[in-house]
Write an enzyme that holds these catalytic residues in place. Sequence first.
Site, PDB file in Angstrom:
ATOM      1  N   CYS A  52      -2.455   0.902  26.303  1.00 34.34           N
ATOM      2  CA  CYS A  52      -3.703   1.657  26.453  1.00 34.34           C
ATOM      3  C   CYS A  52      -3.441   3.165  26.414  1.00 34.34           C
ATOM      4  O   CYS A  52      -2.515   3.654  27.054  1.00 34.34           O
ATOM      5  CB  CYS A  52      -4.390   1.281  27.772  1.00 34.34           C
ATOM      6  N   CYS A  56      -4.692   6.141  33.548  1.00 33.66           N
ATOM      7  CA  CYS A  56      -5.040   5.724  34.913  1.00 33.66           C
ATOM      8  C   CYS A  56      -3.742   5.517  35.712  1.00 33.66           C
ATOM      9  O   CYS A  56      -2.901   4.689  35.328  1.00 33.66           O
ATOM     10  CB  CYS A  56      -5.869   4.445  34.879  1.00 33.66           C
ATOM     11  N   CYS A  59      -2.228   2.035  36.649  1.00 30.09           N
ATOM     12  CA  CYS A  59      -2.325   0.928  35.697  1.00 30.09           C
ATOM     13  C   CYS A  59      -1.044   0.680  34.912  1.00 30.09           C
ATOM     14  O   CYS A  59      -0.571   1.555  34.183  1.00 30.09           O
ATOM     15  CB  CYS A  59      -3.479   1.189  34.732  1.00 30.09           C
ATOM     16  N   CYS A  96     -14.168 -13.638  33.364  1.00 32.28           N
ATOM     17  CA  CYS A  96     -14.108 -12.207  33.074  1.00 32.28           C
ATOM     18  C   CYS A  96     -12.979 -11.952  32.079  1.00 32.28           C
ATOM     19  O   CYS A  96     -11.877 -12.484  32.247  1.00 32.28           O
ATOM     20  CB  CYS A  96     -13.825 -11.411  34.343  1.00 32.28           C
ATOM     21  N   CYS A 127     -18.293 -11.990  31.781  1.00 31.32           N
ATOM     22  CA  CYS A 127     -18.111 -10.591  32.181  1.00 31.32           C
ATOM     23  C   CYS A 127     -17.019 -10.017  31.290  1.00 31.32           C
ATOM     24  O   CYS A 127     -16.051 -10.724  30.991  1.00 31.32           O
ATOM     25  CB  CYS A 127     -17.684 -10.522  33.649  1.00 31.32           C
ATOM     26  N   CYS A 187     -20.886  -4.457  37.188  1.00 30.00           N
ATOM     27  CA  CYS A 187     -19.800  -4.732  38.139  1.00 30.00           C
ATOM     28  C   CYS A 187     -19.028  -3.429  38.268  1.00 30.00           C
ATOM     29  O   CYS A 187     -18.447  -2.953  37.281  1.00 30.00           O
ATOM     30  CB  CYS A 187     -18.909  -5.850  37.596  1.00 30.00           C
ATOM     31  N   ARG A 259     -16.582  -7.953  46.016  1.00 24.54           N
ATOM     32  CA  ARG A 259     -15.437  -8.779  45.599  1.00 24.54           C
ATOM     33  C   ARG A 259     -14.129  -8.270  46.156  1.00 24.54           C
ATOM     34  O   ARG A 259     -13.782  -7.099  46.010  1.00 24.54           O
ATOM     35  CB  ARG A 259     -15.346  -8.848  44.075  1.00 24.54           C
TER      36      ARG A 259
HETATM   37  S1  SF4 Z   1      -7.213   0.873  33.773  1.00 23.52           S
HETATM   38 FE1  SF4 Z   1      -5.431   0.601  32.385  1.00 23.52          FE
HETATM   39  S2  SF4 Z   1      -6.236  -0.559  30.696  1.00 23.52           S
HETATM   40 FE2  SF4 Z   1      -8.015   0.286  31.774  1.00 23.52          FE
HETATM   41  S3  SF4 Z   1      -8.422   2.242  30.778  1.00 23.52           S
HETATM   42 FE3  SF4 Z   1      -7.053   2.721  32.468  1.00 23.52          FE
HETATM   43  S4  SF4 Z   1      -4.983   2.648  31.553  1.00 23.52           S
HETATM   44 FE4  SF4 Z   1      -6.378   1.597  30.124  1.00 23.52          FE
END
Ligand code: SF4
Length: 319
Positions: A52, A56, A59, A96, A127, A187, A259
């Site tokens: 990705c 984040c 993540c 989901c 979802c 959600c 949740r």
């Molecule tokens: S949470 Fe992870 S998968 Fe989702 S946008 Fe952020 S970096 Fe990408």
Amino acid sequence: MPRHDWTGDQIAQLFALPLPELMHRAMAAHRRHFDPTQVQISTLLSIKTGGCPEDCAYCPQAAQYQTGVKAEKLMDVAAVLADAAKAKAAGASRFCMGAAWREPKDKDLDAVCRMVEGVKALGLESCVTLGMLTEPQAHKLKQAGLDYYNHNLDTSPEYYSKIITTRTYQDRLDTLSAVRDAGIHVCCGGIVGMGEAASDRVGMIAALAALNPHPESVPINALVQVEGTPVAQEAPLNAIEFVRTVAVARIVMPASVVRLSAGRETMSQETQALCFLAGANSIFYGEKLLTTPNPETYADRALFARLGLTPMPAKAAEN
Ligand code: SF4
């Protein structure tokens, strides 16, 4: 009637209540809107893992962190539907599907729409979480029969820039309003234990409670620390503070399904029981949550039996 005008001070006062008083208020709010013995069960599948471009900080799927998660292509529709059928057989009422994208490309969205149609044909609620969404994309998903779109606010507006720099809080709110306008259930929740201050947990709940209408589903996640991510070394949040966060979410968003999401794997049964008492009434069920472990389904069945909880029928979750 649920309120949308909670102030930060009022929410901070709830957090500061003596625990028995906070739990009493949360239980009363829970009973007004739900049967407190029922817990909605969702199963989550990563349909497109890793690689990705977003950053984040929590993540393992962000391409820029060395976490050992391999980037994969979008799964085949048939393989996804085979997993959905297994989830249904194991007792899930909602399936989901998560994709590690900044936003979906139109070609990929077509494939996801076929997945949504297939999941619906199995008699499951659907979802997806695909990143940012435009209004036309949200409408397309709605036409395919999508029930819920997950897009979390993650944390407070104040702490947000410490966690994500590749998109803004307003970007998130814009996606949420595209989803809402398309008539898809929302959600939306957040993550605690990322090094945020108590005031950020207040700010996160205040931002969620300001959404009008409230999200139908509010995931409260405890950070799963993954080596290689920037927040991997943060001290885990105290379990009672986590329970308080669930209870405050229940009180200020009384008609939403709250949740208990990521982080259950390392939570004691006693902490989970307190979360259910505090008003949590949904869990993810299955061995994996995207790329991180989740309690085995047999352990969850045993916990439900011990606590006298039963799965919530799909209709009751659409409060
Ligand atoms: S949470 Fe992870 S998968 Fe989702 S946008 Fe952020 S970096 Fe990408």
